[in-house]
Write a protein that holds these residues in place. Sequence first.
Motif, PDB file in Angstrom:
ATOM      1  N   PRO A  39       2.712  -4.143   1.680  1.00 17.85           N
ATOM      2  CA  PRO A  39       4.005  -3.976   2.369  1.00 17.85           C
ATOM      3  C   PRO A  39       4.930  -5.171   2.177  1.00 17.85           C
ATOM      4  O   PRO A  39       6.147  -5.026   2.250  1.00 17.85           O
ATOM      5  CB  PRO A  39       3.621  -3.799   3.839  1.00 17.85           C
ATOM      6  N   GLU A  40       4.375  -6.330   1.893  1.00 19.77           N
ATOM      7  CA  GLU A  40       5.202  -7.523   1.726  1.00 19.77           C
ATOM      8  C   GLU A  40       6.139  -7.407   0.531  1.00 19.77           C
ATOM      9  O   GLU A  40       7.282  -7.827   0.580  1.00 19.77           O
ATOM     10  CB  GLU A  40       4.312  -8.760   1.568  1.00 19.77           C
ATOM     11  N   GLU A  43       8.241  -3.207   0.324  1.00 19.28           N
ATOM     12  CA  GLU A  43       9.405  -2.941   1.181  1.00 19.28           C
ATOM     13  C   GLU A  43      10.704  -3.316   0.475  1.00 19.28           C
ATOM     14  O   GLU A  43      11.728  -2.683   0.673  1.00 19.28           O
ATOM     15  CB  GLU A  43       9.287  -3.679   2.513  1.00 19.28           C
ATOM     16  N   ASN A  46      12.196  -0.421  -1.513  1.00 20.67           N
ATOM     17  CA  ASN A  46      12.705   0.786  -0.865  1.00 20.67           C
ATOM     18  C   ASN A  46      14.125   1.123  -1.308  1.00 20.67           C
ATOM     19  O   ASN A  46      14.451   2.279  -1.540  1.00 20.67           O
ATOM     20  CB  ASN A  46      12.623   0.680   0.651  1.00 20.67           C
ATOM     21  N   LYS A  79      -2.939   2.794   2.330  1.00 19.57           N
ATOM     22  CA  LYS A  79      -3.246   2.231   3.641  1.00 19.57           C
ATOM     23  C   LYS A  79      -2.156   1.281   4.147  1.00 19.57           C
ATOM     24  O   LYS A  79      -1.833   1.274   5.322  1.00 19.57           O
ATOM     25  CB  LYS A  79      -4.595   1.505   3.567  1.00 19.57           C
ATOM     26  N   TYR A  80      -1.574   0.479   3.261  1.00 21.95           N
ATOM     27  CA  TYR A  80      -0.597  -0.520   3.693  1.00 21.95           C
ATOM     28  C   TYR A  80       0.845  -0.123   3.395  1.00 21.95           C
ATOM     29  O   TYR A  80       1.760  -0.891   3.648  1.00 21.95           O
ATOM     30  CB  TYR A  80      -0.902  -1.862   3.041  1.00 21.95           C
ATOM     31  N   ALA A  81       1.042   1.067   2.857  1.00 25.00           N
ATOM     32  CA  ALA A  81       2.404   1.525   2.572  1.00 25.00           C
ATOM     33  C   ALA A  81       3.028   2.069   3.855  1.00 25.00           C
ATOM     34  O   ALA A  81       2.393   2.779   4.616  1.00 25.00           O
ATOM     35  CB  ALA A  81       2.380   2.603   1.502  1.00 25.00           C
ATOM     36  N   SER A  82       4.276   1.728   4.067  1.00 25.99           N
ATOM     37  CA  SER A  82       4.958   2.202   5.273  1.00 25.99           C
ATOM     38  C   SER A  82       5.433   3.643   5.068  1.00 25.99           C
ATOM     39  O   SER A  82       5.603   4.098   3.936  1.00 25.99           O
ATOM     40  CB  SER A  82       6.162   1.305   5.572  1.00 25.99           C
ATOM     41  N   PRO A  83       5.682   4.355   6.156  1.00 26.45           N
ATOM     42  CA  PRO A  83       6.240   5.709   6.033  1.00 26.45           C
ATOM     43  C   PRO A  83       7.571   5.711   5.279  1.00 26.45           C
ATOM     44  O   PRO A  83       7.873   6.652   4.547  1.00 26.45           O
ATOM     45  CB  PRO A  83       6.429   6.154   7.479  1.00 26.45           C
ATOM     46  N   ALA A  84       8.361   4.650   5.423  1.00 24.30           N
ATOM     47  CA  ALA A  84       9.644   4.566   4.712  1.00 24.30           C
ATOM     48  C   ALA A  84       9.424   4.540   3.203  1.00 24.30           C
ATOM     49  O   ALA A  84      10.166   5.174   2.449  1.00 24.30           O
ATOM     50  CB  ALA A  84      10.395   3.308   5.148  1.00 24.30           C
ATOM     51  N   THR A  85       8.399   3.840   2.749  1.00 23.98           N
ATOM     52  CA  THR A  85       8.106   3.778   1.316  1.00 23.98           C
ATOM     53  C   THR A  85       7.548   5.106   0.827  1.00 23.98           C
ATOM     54  O   THR A  85       7.984   5.639  -0.195  1.00 23.98           O
ATOM     55  CB  THR A  85       7.116   2.633   1.025  1.00 23.98           C
TER      56      THR A  85
END
Length: 113
Positions: A39-40, A43, A46, A79-85
């Motif tokens: 996520p670092e 993001e 995006n 696992k570490y991907a955000s819903p936005a991604t």
Amino acid sequence: MDHDTREWTNGVLTAAARDCVKQPLETRCWIICDGDIDPEWVESLNSVLDDNHLLTLPTGERISFGDNVNFIFETNDLKYASPATVSRMGMIFMSEEDVDVNRLVKSWLKVND
């Protein structure tokens, strides 16, 4: 970015991005990211994955991509991907049981013979 000096050093993604934007719009360009989605760094992608097609580097520099630039993320899990991604990507799930490497190689050789 060096955490002590705050000095920016170009990485693989930055170099690939700069190479792709130099290509004519008729040339399809692919940037392939292989490994865990962290996520670092993801993001910051995006805005590249949405309609803006704009990558903003930590230095403030902005790289604008044309419609000829495509990204592929090959990873074991999200696992570490955000819903936005995740919402900005198309997903293809391929299990190891479903992928026969020998069949893929034979198919590629047949097409490229």
